[in-house]
Design a protein around this motif. Structure first.
Motif, PDB file in Angstrom:
ATOM      1  N   CYS A  63       7.879  80.449  54.029  1.00  0.00           N
ATOM      2  CA  CYS A  63       9.119  81.218  53.897  1.00  0.00           C
ATOM      3  C   CYS A  63       8.937  82.634  54.437  1.00  0.00           C
ATOM      4  O   CYS A  63       9.809  83.164  55.126  1.00  0.00           O
ATOM      5  CB  CYS A  63       9.558  81.253  52.437  1.00  0.00           C
ATOM      6  SG  CYS A  63      10.121  79.657  51.797  1.00  0.00           S
ATOM      7  N   ALA A  67      10.579  84.155  58.028  1.00  0.00           N
ATOM      8  CA  ALA A  67      11.648  85.070  57.617  1.00  0.00           C
ATOM      9  C   ALA A  67      12.185  85.868  58.801  1.00  0.00           C
ATOM     10  O   ALA A  67      13.325  86.354  58.755  1.00  0.00           O
ATOM     11  CB  ALA A  67      11.145  86.017  56.533  1.00  0.00           C
ATOM     12  N   ILE A 115      14.728  78.807  54.135  1.00  0.00           N
ATOM     13  CA  ILE A 115      15.045  79.481  55.394  1.00  0.00           C
ATOM     14  C   ILE A 115      16.311  78.899  55.998  1.00  0.00           C
ATOM     15  O   ILE A 115      17.186  79.630  56.498  1.00  0.00           O
ATOM     16  CB  ILE A 115      13.869  79.363  56.375  1.00  0.00           C
ATOM     17  CG1 ILE A 115      12.634  80.073  55.815  1.00  0.00           C
ATOM     18  CG2 ILE A 115      14.235  79.947  57.729  1.00  0.00           C
ATOM     19  CD1 ILE A 115      12.804  81.565  55.651  1.00  0.00           C
TER      20      ILE A 115
END
Length: 254
Positions: A63, A67, A115
């Motif tokens: 994650c 990002a 995401i």
């Protein structure tokens, strides 16, 4: 260096050592790092940068790693806040630019669901907001907005499903072109005596292979196999008999 030269011969690619970088583990001592650099002739260290828009070091929290996709998307959206476009113009921008931004990354890696939801949320906010960056009223669920155009809706892409479709395309290429360099490399490591569609659990796989394997179920839903001699058919596991009701036999068209 023998391995590097062998790779160059096999791939036909000439390695530029000035642009190359070495990635060391945390346990490698400074003296050993210097000796390896001098021996290979590569002085740059990598692992904290990107290559072709993808992080060099694929480790840790996925994650946090991906990002940057949302940040990149939001940066592009913020550039459009001063433009007063119609809904048709916003639709073109979303389909041709926003949904295309993460395509290259999604064709290689399986993005975490968090995401995918963040990207979909940012796109939905841009679509429903009449005065960005203020949040507008979402008059319909995003899943409904992503239904096919034949159903009378916009027809945006569900990012997670689009991600799996791109990875399934990569897996299908391994099946269609088994003599390609990448197919031979993956076969030697993960399915030496099998097929990319038939392998089971693999010890310590790379995240690239884990991502491609995630699309196997999707691909198996849409393909058929030729029987030939039947040597590779597993009658207890392969869905070689049509489901109920059985499909009637048909003559082959002349």
């Amino acid at each position: 260096m023998k391995v590097v030269r062998k790779y160059g011969k096999a791939s036909g690619q000439c390695i530029n050592f000035d642009k190359s970088a070495l990635l060391f583990g945390k346990r490698i001592a400074a003296n050993d790092r210097k000796q390896i650099k001098d021996t290979l002739g590569i002085q740059n260290e990598g692992g904290m940068d990107t290559y072709l828009g993808i992080p060099e070091d694929i480790s840790g929290s996925k994650c946090k790693l991906f990002a940057f996709l949302k940040e990149k998307l939001l940066h592009r959206v913020n550039d459009w806040t001063g433009r007063w476009l119609s809904k048709g113009g916003n639709e073109v921008l979303i389909k041709s630019i926003l949904l295309a931004l993460p395509t290259y990354v999604m064709s290689i890696f399986l993005l975490p669901l968090e995401i995918c939801e963040n990207l979909a949320s940012a796109i939905a906010q841009f679509w429903w907001s009449s005065n960005p960056p203020k949040r507008g009223i979402h008059w319909a669920k995003w899943e409904k907005m992503c239904a096919p155009r034949e159903d009378g809706v916009i027809g945006f892409c569900m990012i997670h499903e689009f991600n799996l479709a791109l990875l399934a395309k990569q897996l299908w290429r391994l099946v269609q072109y088994p003599d390609s360099l990448v197919a031979r490399v993956l076969q030697g490591k993960y399915y030496r005596l099998s097929s990319p569609l038939r392998i089971g659990a693999v010890d310590n796989p790379s995240y690239v292979w884990t991502s491609i394997s995630a699309a196997r179920k999707l691909l198996l839903l849409s393909i058929r196999s030729k029987m030939h001699s039947g040597y590779e058919v597993n009658v207890w596991q392969d869905p070689w008999i049509p489901s109920t009701p059985a499909r009637p036999a048909r003559t082959r068209a002349q």
